[in-house]
Design an enzyme around this catalytic site. Structure first.
Site, PDB file in Angstrom:
ATOM      1  N   HIS A  77       0.840  -1.201   0.000  1.00 31.07           N
ATOM      2  CA  HIS A  77       0.000   0.000   0.000  1.00 31.07           C
ATOM      3  C   HIS A  77       0.876   1.252   0.000  1.00 31.07           C
ATOM      4  O   HIS A  77       0.675   2.160  -0.821  1.00 31.07           O
ATOM      5  CB  HIS A  77      -0.899  -0.032   1.240  1.00 31.07           C
ATOM      6  N   GLU A  78       1.837   1.305   0.922  1.00 30.85           N
ATOM      7  CA  GLU A  78       2.685   2.506   1.009  1.00 30.85           C
ATOM      8  C   GLU A  78       3.555   2.667  -0.228  1.00 30.85           C
ATOM      9  O   GLU A  78       3.760   3.784  -0.719  1.00 30.85           O
ATOM     10  CB  GLU A  78       3.545   2.452   2.278  1.00 30.85           C
TER      11      GLU A  78
ATOM     12  N   GLU B 136      -5.842   6.663  -1.465  1.00 24.76           N
ATOM     13  CA  GLU B 136      -5.866   5.499  -0.577  1.00 24.76           C
ATOM     14  C   GLU B 136      -6.508   4.292  -1.254  1.00 24.76           C
ATOM     15  O   GLU B 136      -6.072   3.150  -1.041  1.00 24.76           O
ATOM     16  CB  GLU B 136      -6.614   5.844   0.716  1.00 24.76           C
TER      17      GLU B 136
ATOM     18  N   ASP C 152      -4.738   0.761  -1.806  1.00 24.81           N
ATOM     19  CA  ASP C 152      -5.308  -0.508  -1.332  1.00 24.81           C
ATOM     20  C   ASP C 152      -5.356  -1.534  -2.454  1.00 24.81           C
ATOM     21  O   ASP C 152      -4.957  -2.694  -2.274  1.00 24.81           O
ATOM     22  CB  ASP C 152      -6.734  -0.280  -0.805  1.00 24.81           C
TER      23      ASP C 152
ATOM     24  N   HIS D 144       1.623   4.160  -3.057  1.00 27.61           N
ATOM     25  CA  HIS D 144       1.371   5.599  -2.911  1.00 27.61           C
ATOM     26  C   HIS D 144       2.362   6.417  -3.741  1.00 27.61           C
ATOM     27  O   HIS D 144       2.062   7.548  -4.137  1.00 27.61           O
ATOM     28  CB  HIS D 144       1.479   6.020  -1.445  1.00 27.61           C
TER      29      HIS D 144
END
Length: 690
Positions: free
Chosen positions: A526-527, A587, A591, A530
């Site tokens: 997830h990070e 986000e 995800d 980003h």
């Protein structure tokens, strides 16, 4: 305040002042110690699964149905989920350290944070003092009578009393040169959670505004004003704040880096707002030599100037008196705490009871001296082996994301080269800082709780402002070690995982790979993703805002993210309240991307370790355990008021839609559970970015 536009994995709280460091709203003294020991979360909860539900119809209900039924929201919470379980456990362990430091400190640092905690816990002292701790600040406002000296007043109030009005001033990384820190001035000054609370004309918003004015009125009465005078002052507050809200940039607009970057000279800013003396203000902040700054939202400062000009001195005083008492309401006597909680807790979020004092003071001390209290916490709760193993997991996810980029059929080779450079440049921070912050100059007094808050805020403010004009410290953290969260900072191009989240249910040495990849593995993915979402994709490998996409690739990327916007726009979190797909886009993309990247990393890991993908544990294949682990991370119950607030202010989707929204876009989920095309979790058309 440091201005950083990084993407956190979640938002645990509402961001509102709910009384984190003050007297409980019931009888004084209640909640001074835990009444029970929070249970340690487990990584894979078989009892939480609702086997009466069809995973292909509603996977979230399948993964979390029994957990939701057996875990109602505690009275002192606005939502309750697996994140909260872990946060409660971490805070309990931290409380034990703080209590020991308050009673029998073994080092000077323990004495300092122990005294901060003890002062916060002193119920009798808070009730004896009432509003006396903020009287010097209120007197300073009362003695002010000339708009021409407003800049001096604001500088004094910020430096001496840690109270800010109208706007925020701090440091940030320069978008065009990420190696240096610059000054930044940004919109602020509101008492409600968002500009839309002032501007929306639906009946619920109108009612909340009326309730807000009534709350402000009661706070003025607590300060000693007559009911009639308090009502007049509250209306003045609403008038000023509504004007500021009208000039404020919307949250969705702020997601675009170009919209929040307007570097200009202080002379240019002075021309734009001629009646506010910026030189005087900056001198008061010990930044008189500042020649340029990023004026994040120029339209706001024009609106601020117009409102100051149009508002009487008495009305401006009312506005500043309100923000002073609002700033410290949680640290004053019980009547202030009760009134503060009644609006910001009960009315806005639906919380039934104020959080016990020991929890609030634990959180408050962590916020004030996080890298002091964190040192002892990680020594007990995050062994070196855990940090070493995280390095391996991160590497596995980096390899997986690199392979995914290579196989994207919509991205050109030219853009892939740039994407690979960015991935290779990722920095990672795991557990805690390499170098702890020095708190030796921070003065803490055991008998001065409000003064401690003021001095800790001033300490943090000076730490931040001292960065202006200096090289960026690439090793600095933006979260404390016990925090249950993670984040990606596009200007740093780094991924950050505090020790607090590297615990079950996310990360467990004893769990099989499928469970860990479905937990912390997806957090890592997830990070990383980003770095390539709608915001992160605008930053290059060095953290500078620069276009590194070909025009055609950017068009294809936008088409895919637009699909997600439309998809999440249709997800309902409360009756008549849907998500804002544009606000939650970053986000949601992370995800969806994290789910895919971590799954590929799991498959590679199982192959390397010669482990079967068909052998079952607890009746589930590794693929199924992977998805259930992800689903159960987000098991939660949320109060309706809190769900509505989050839909307007939180860039994250609710737990249900973080799960169902992502798995319905991933064909491997349907294969793992034998879903048929056309079922809700395996639609004929889905959204794919990564």
């Amino acid at each position: 305040m440091t201005f950083k536009y990084f993407a956190a994995f979640l938002v645990l709280g509402s961001g509102l002042c709910l009384g984190q460091s003050s007297t409980p709203a019931n009888k004084a003294g209640t909640g001074l110690a835990p009444t029970s020991v929070p249970k340690e979360p487990i990584s894979f909860d078989l009892s939480g699964i609702d086997k009466t539900a069809d995973p292909c119809t509603d996977f979230y209900q399948y993964a979390c149905g029994n957990w939701k039924k057996e875990n109602p929201i505690p009275a002192d919470q606005t939502r309750w989920g697996r994140f909260n379980e872990l946060a409660e456990r971490n805070n309990y362990l931290l409380y034990q350290d703080l209590k020991a430091a308050a009673d029998t400190p073994k080092t000077p640092l323990q004495k300092k944070y122990g005294d901060y905690f003890a002062a916060c816990m002193n119920v009798d002292l808070a009730n004896q003092l009432g509003a006396k701790p903020i009287e010097p600040a209120l007197k300073t406002i009362a003695n002010w009578n000339d708009k021409k000296t407003l800049a001096t007043l604001l500088g004094t109030m910020e430096n001496k009393y840690a109270v800010g009005f109208f706007f925020d001033f701090g440091s940030e990384q320069d978008q065009k040169d990420s190696t240096r820190q610059i000054g930044a001035l940004d919109q602020g000054g509101l008492g409600l959670p968002d500009r839309d609370y002032y501007l929306n004309q639906d009946e619920r918003s109108k009612t909340l505004r009326e309730q807000y004015v009534a709350h402000v009125t009661r706070m003025f009465v607590l300060l000693g004003d007559s009911p009639a005078q308090a009502a007049t002052e509250a209306q003045s507050v609403m008038t000023v704040e509504t004007a500021l809200a009208q000039g404020s940039m919307a949250r969705v607009e702020r997601r675009n880096p170009a919209n929040v970057y307007h570097v200009m000279t202080i002379a240019q800013l002075q021309t734009m707002t001629p009646d506010f003396n910026w030189k005087v203000y900056l001198d008061a902040k010990k930044e008189g030599g500042l020649e340029t700054a990023n004026i994040v939202s120029p339209g706001f400062f024009k609106a601020m100037q117009q409102q100051i000009d149009a508002t009487s001195v008495d009305a401006l005083k009312s506005y500043m008196r309100w923000h002073t008492v609002h700033r410290f309401a949680a640290n004053l006597s019980q009547p202030f705490v009760e009134e503060n909680f009644d609006f910001y807790g009960a009315t806005l979020t639906g919380q039934k009871e104020i959080t016990p004092r020991w929890k609030r003071c634990t959180v408050a001390t962590d916020r004030a001296m996080g890298e002091a209290v964190g040192q002892d916490w990680v020594a007990k709760n995050f062994p070196p082996a855990a940090k070493d193993n995280m390095d391996k997991l991160v590497h596995a996810l980096e390899v997986s994301l690199g392979q995914d980029i290579q196989h994207l059929d919509w991205m050109s080779d030219a853009t892939k080269v740039q994407a690979e450079k960015k991935l290779e440049a990722f920095r990672q921070k795991i557990g805690y800082p390499d170098k702890w912050r020095d708190y030796s100059t921070l003065v803490v007094k055991r008998d001065d709780p409000v003064g401690n808050v003021e001095r800790a805020s001033a300490f943090a403010d000076r730490h931040d402002l001292n960065k202006i004009g200096k090289p960026v410290d690439e090793k600095e953290w933006d979260m404390t070690p016990p925090t249950v969260n993670a984040y990606y900072n596009p200007a740093m191009n780094d991924i950050n995982f505090p020790a607090g989240i590297l615990q079950p249910p996310f990360y467990d040495f004893k769990a099989d790979p499928a469970v860990n990849f479905g937990g912390i593995g997806i957090v890592i993915g997830h990070e990383m993703t980003h770095g390539f979402d709608d915001q992160g994709s605008q930053y290059d490998a060095q953290g500078n805002v620069r276009s590194w996409w070909t025009p055609e690739d950017k068009k294809k990327f936008d088409e895919r993210t637009d699909c997600e916007v439309k998809e999440y726009d249709n997800f309902e979190v409360a009756p008549g309240q849907k998500l804002n797909g544009r606000l939650t886009l970053g986000e949601n993309t992370a995800d969806n991307g994290g789910l895919r990247i971590a799954y590929a990393a799991l498959m590679s890991t199982l192959a390397e370790e010669n482990k079967s993908t068909t052998e079952k544990i607890d009746g589930y294949t590794p693929e199924q355990r992977y998805f259930i682990s992800w689903g159960q991370v987000w098991c939660e119950n949320t109060r309706e008021q809190a769900a509505r607030l989050r839909a307007k202010t939180d860039p994250h989707s609710s737990g249900q839609w973080r799960v169902d929204g992502s798995v319905q876009n991933f064909d491997e989920f349907g294969k793992a559970f034998g879903c048929k095309v056309g079922q809700p979790m395996m639609p004929e058309k889905s959204c794919h970015v990564w």
